[in-house]
Motif scaffolding. Structure first.
Motif, PDB file in Angstrom:
ATOM      1  N   PHE A  78       0.844  -1.208   0.000  1.00  0.00           N
ATOM      2  CA  PHE A  78       0.000   0.000   0.000  1.00  0.00           C
ATOM      3  C   PHE A  78       0.873   1.249   0.000  1.00  0.00           C
ATOM      4  CE2 PHE A  78      -2.981  -3.156   1.694  1.00  0.00           C
ATOM      5  CZ  PHE A  78      -4.126  -2.869   0.962  1.00  0.00           C
ATOM      6  N   LEU A  79       1.916   1.243  -0.823  1.00  0.00           N
ATOM      7  CA  LEU A  79       2.866   2.359  -0.877  1.00  0.00           C
ATOM      8  C   LEU A  79       2.180   3.699  -1.133  1.00  0.00           C
ATOM      9  CD1 LEU A  79       5.644   3.730  -1.191  1.00  0.00           C
ATOM     10  CD2 LEU A  79       5.706   2.888  -3.537  1.00  0.00           C
ATOM     11  N   LYS A  80       1.451   3.775  -2.233  1.00  0.00           N
ATOM     12  CA  LYS A  80       0.827   5.050  -2.605  1.00  0.00           C
ATOM     13  C   LYS A  80      -0.212   5.477  -1.575  1.00  0.00           C
ATOM     14  CE  LYS A  80      -1.787   7.401  -6.232  1.00  0.00           C
ATOM     15  NZ  LYS A  80      -2.393   7.292  -7.585  1.00  0.00           N
ATOM     16  N   GLU A  81      -1.042   4.535  -1.157  1.00  0.00           N
ATOM     17  CA  GLU A  81      -2.104   4.871  -0.199  1.00  0.00           C
ATOM     18  C   GLU A  81      -1.520   5.357   1.127  1.00  0.00           C
ATOM     19  OE1 GLU A  81      -3.708   1.631  -2.934  1.00  0.00           O
ATOM     20  OE2 GLU A  81      -1.819   2.124  -1.923  1.00  0.00           O
ATOM     21  N   THR A  82      -0.486   4.673   1.609  1.00  0.00           N
ATOM     22  CA  THR A  82       0.128   5.055   2.879  1.00  0.00           C
ATOM     23  C   THR A  82       0.836   6.392   2.766  1.00  0.00           C
ATOM     24  OG1 THR A  82       0.471   2.709   3.389  1.00  0.00           O
ATOM     25  CG2 THR A  82       1.684   4.299   4.714  1.00  0.00           C
ATOM     26  N   ASP A  83       1.569   6.581   1.668  1.00  0.00           N
ATOM     27  CA  ASP A  83       2.298   7.836   1.466  1.00  0.00           C
ATOM     28  C   ASP A  83       1.342   9.016   1.414  1.00  0.00           C
ATOM     29  OD1 ASP A  83       4.659   9.351   0.984  1.00  0.00           O
ATOM     30  OD2 ASP A  83       4.202   9.395  -1.146  1.00  0.00           O
ATOM     31  N   HIS A  84       0.225   8.835   0.718  1.00  0.00           N
ATOM     32  CA  HIS A  84      -0.746   9.929   0.604  1.00  0.00           C
ATOM     33  C   HIS A  84      -1.502  10.145   1.918  1.00  0.00           C
ATOM     34  CE1 HIS A  84      -0.962  11.137  -3.764  1.00  0.00           C
ATOM     35  NE2 HIS A  84      -0.017  10.215  -3.744  1.00  0.00           N
ATOM     36  N   PHE A  85      -1.662   9.102   2.705  1.00  0.00           N
ATOM     37  CA  PHE A  85      -2.301   9.269   4.010  1.00  0.00           C
ATOM     38  C   PHE A  85      -1.393  10.054   4.957  1.00  0.00           C
ATOM     39  CE2 PHE A  85      -2.933   7.777   8.388  1.00  0.00           C
ATOM     40  CZ  PHE A  85      -4.265   8.131   8.580  1.00  0.00           C
ATOM     41  N   ILE A  86      -0.115   9.683   4.976  1.00  0.00           N
ATOM     42  CA  ILE A  86       0.845  10.353   5.860  1.00  0.00           C
ATOM     43  C   ILE A  86       1.042  11.815   5.450  1.00  0.00           C
ATOM     44  CG2 ILE A  86       3.261  10.394   6.624  1.00  0.00           C
ATOM     45  CD1 ILE A  86       3.304   7.357   6.283  1.00  0.00           C
ATOM     46  N   ASN A  87       1.056  12.062   4.138  1.00  0.00           N
ATOM     47  CA  ASN A  87       1.350  13.402   3.624  1.00  0.00           C
ATOM     48  C   ASN A  87       0.136  14.032   2.943  1.00  0.00           C
ATOM     49  OD1 ASN A  87       4.398  13.383   4.097  1.00  0.00           O
ATOM     50  ND2 ASN A  87       4.154  11.563   2.832  1.00  0.00           N
ATOM     51  N   SER A 139      10.283  11.322   1.849  1.00  0.00           N
ATOM     52  CA  SER A 139       9.215  10.334   1.964  1.00  0.00           C
ATOM     53  C   SER A 139       9.748   9.069   2.611  1.00  0.00           C
ATOM     54  CB  SER A 139       8.633  10.001   0.582  1.00  0.00           C
ATOM     55  OG  SER A 139       7.772   8.880   0.652  1.00  0.00           O
ATOM     56  N   PHE A 140       9.240   8.760   3.802  1.00  0.00           N
ATOM     57  CA  PHE A 140       9.678   7.556   4.495  1.00  0.00           C
ATOM     58  C   PHE A 140       9.274   6.307   3.724  1.00  0.00           C
ATOM     59  CE2 PHE A 140       8.770   4.185   7.714  1.00  0.00           C
ATOM     60  CZ  PHE A 140      10.096   3.929   8.030  1.00  0.00           C
ATOM     61  N   MET A 141       8.095   6.323   3.092  1.00  0.00           N
ATOM     62  CA  MET A 141       7.638   5.162   2.327  1.00  0.00           C
ATOM     63  C   MET A 141       8.531   4.899   1.117  1.00  0.00           C
ATOM     64  SD  MET A 141       5.249   3.758   3.968  1.00  0.00           S
ATOM     65  CE  MET A 141       4.900   2.527   2.720  1.00  0.00           C
ATOM     66  N   ASN A 142       8.996   5.962   0.483  1.00  0.00           N
ATOM     67  CA  ASN A 142       9.894   5.771  -0.649  1.00  0.00           C
ATOM     68  C   ASN A 142      11.292   5.376  -0.185  1.00  0.00           C
ATOM     69  OD1 ASN A 142       8.753   6.552  -3.532  1.00  0.00           O
ATOM     70  ND2 ASN A 142       7.734   7.867  -2.031  1.00  0.00           N
ATOM     71  N   TRP A 143      11.659   5.747   1.030  1.00  0.00           N
ATOM     72  CA  TRP A 143      12.909   5.247   1.617  1.00  0.00           C
ATOM     73  C   TRP A 143      12.808   3.730   1.780  1.00  0.00           C
ATOM     74  CZ3 TRP A 143      14.275   2.329   5.810  1.00  0.00           C
ATOM     75  CH2 TRP A 143      15.627   2.306   6.170  1.00  0.00           C
ATOM     76  N   ILE A 144      11.657   3.248   2.250  1.00  0.00           N
ATOM     77  CA  ILE A 144      11.441   1.808   2.391  1.00  0.00           C
ATOM     78  C   ILE A 144      11.523   1.129   1.023  1.00  0.00           C
ATOM     79  CG2 ILE A 144       9.744   0.035   3.014  1.00  0.00           C
ATOM     80  CD1 ILE A 144       8.741   1.845   5.209  1.00  0.00           C
ATOM     81  N   LEU A 145      10.985   1.802  -0.006  1.00  0.00           N
ATOM     82  CA  LEU A 145      11.025   1.251  -1.367  1.00  0.00           C
ATOM     83  C   LEU A 145      12.467   0.996  -1.793  1.00  0.00           C
ATOM     84  CD1 LEU A 145       9.596   0.574  -4.065  1.00  0.00           C
ATOM     85  CD2 LEU A 145       9.820   2.988  -4.657  1.00  0.00           C
ATOM     86  N   GLN A 146      13.325   1.984  -1.610  1.00  0.00           N
ATOM     87  CA  GLN A 146      14.726   1.802  -2.004  1.00  0.00           C
ATOM     88  C   GLN A 146      15.430   0.810  -1.083  1.00  0.00           C
ATOM     89  OE1 GLN A 146      16.993   4.826  -4.084  1.00  0.00           O
ATOM     90  NE2 GLN A 146      18.367   4.940  -2.312  1.00  0.00           N
TER      91      GLN A 146
END
Length: 370
Positions: free
Chosen positions: A38-47, A132-139
């Protein structure tokens, strides 16, 4: 005298060592993989306060934003517009492909822009928690934040995990049908029986999913074995050479060339040898296939230079087009995504129960020796 099954003994030994070597990485990859479903959903929820914009008239031309990014980051190997189908209230998301000439960094950046004002909402590298912490997790999931060596390491662990799965299949082959037919009951007597039964039952149920996840992950990252790719990463990106043609006009030319294509990714060139590319699925294409359809535009002439349709490709290319959806679980809506979150946690559970089984064996040997 009891006959020794050398195949099973060898499989058990390999299974144990593979689990010990890759256990902690298996846990980290599983946890990060589950989070990324849920990368996009979580990122948009946080930000939400940052990435939700107020529409004020018409969005700025794509070409204006493209050249703004090119000025902000003058040394890029390319730019990807990640959400060309963004809602009116959604910020534009861009992936920045960078190269600092060091193999110790995985050179991905990101930028979010308000399409109405052109204001940069966030800008930074995926190696940092901010933007973006979620994109940090992605990398991290790709490379453990260790650059190309980390990418190679993650690819190698994909292989060890596959070997671990196959050796587990040999060890527990007699239990497969029993587990699937619910004939094996958990014993909750103590941590030893719990860890043993969990490892057996979860391992059997996760067998197919683990093979799919580990193999697709390995396959998509197999370019990490390419020495020419490593060599390219040792040369810093030169100054940008932006397209002569308008990005908006190239986008429209690509749409006209393949009108049944649903825009999913737009590659904006920043170097002379690169082309403008529009890619995505076709309107009637199964969600099991990830794109496979691309229109390339010459950034100097503005004319179509290449077109690719998944339907025209060979069998193996079509199979490969399913690997990304199968790896991330984006082909079946929320129920499938929830299932993938659970699946992502199973390898970590197996690594924990496997470590407990190993510790039990070591402790038993120590007690016997003393």
């Amino acid at each position: 005298m009891r006959k020794v099954n050398f195949t099973r003994v060898l499989a058990f030994s390999l299974h144990s060592w593979l689990g010990l070597i890759s256990g902690i990485f298996l846990l980290l990859l599983g946890l990060s993989g589950s989070a990324l479903v849920f990368l996009k959903e979580t990122d948009h929820f946080i930000n939400a306060d940052l990435l939700q914009v107020s529409p004020t008239g018409e969005p700025l031309p794509l070409d204006t934003i493209y050249r703004k990014i090119g000025r902000q980051h003058p040394n890029l190997t390319g730019i990807a517009w990640l959400n060309p189908n963004a809602a009116k209230e959604e910020a534009y998301e861009f992936r920045l492909y960078q190269n600092d000439g060091k193999i110790s960094t995985y050179d991905l950046g990101m930028m979010s822009i308000n399409p109405y004002s052109g204001r940069i909402l966030r800008d930074g590298n995926l190696k940092d928690f901010n933007p973006s912490f979620m994109n940090w997790i992605l990398q991290f999931h790709w490379s453990f934040q260790l650059g190309l060596p980390g990418l190679l390491l993650a690819t190698l662990f994909g292989i060890t995990m596959l070997l671990s799965t196959f050796t587990g299949l040999i060890i527990y082959r007699k239990y497969i049908w029993k587990v699937f037919s619910f004939q094996v009951k958990m014993k909750w007597t103590n941590w030893r029986t719990i860890s043993s039964d969990l490892h057996r039952v979860v391992g059997v149920w996760a067998l197919f999913f683990n093979v799919v996840i580990f193999f697709t992950g390995f396959w998509m990252n197999k370019f990490s074995f390419d020495t020419s790719y490593w060599k390219k990463q040792t040369v810093s990106a030169p100054a940008n050479v932006l397209a002569d043609q308008s990005a908006d006009q190239m986008f429209q030319t690509a749409r006209n060339a393949m009108p049944d294509l649903i825009p999913q990714n737009v590659y904006l060139p920043t170097q002379a040898e690169k082309s403008f590319r529009l890619s995505g699925p076709l309107k009637d294409q199964s969600p099991f296939f990830y794109s496979g359809n691309t229109v390339s535009i010459n950034p100097v002439t503005g004319k179509v230079s290449k077109m690719e349709r998944l339907t025209d490709k060979g069998f193996m290319e079509k199979v490969e087009a399913t690997f990304f959806p199968l790896h991330v679980g984006n082909f079946g809506g929320i129920p499938v995504k929830v299932l993938y979150v659970i699946i992502g946690l199973l390898p970590g559970l197996l690594s924990i129960t496997g470590a407990l089984l190993w510790w039990r064996k070591v402790k038993k040997r120590y007690n016997w020796a003393n």
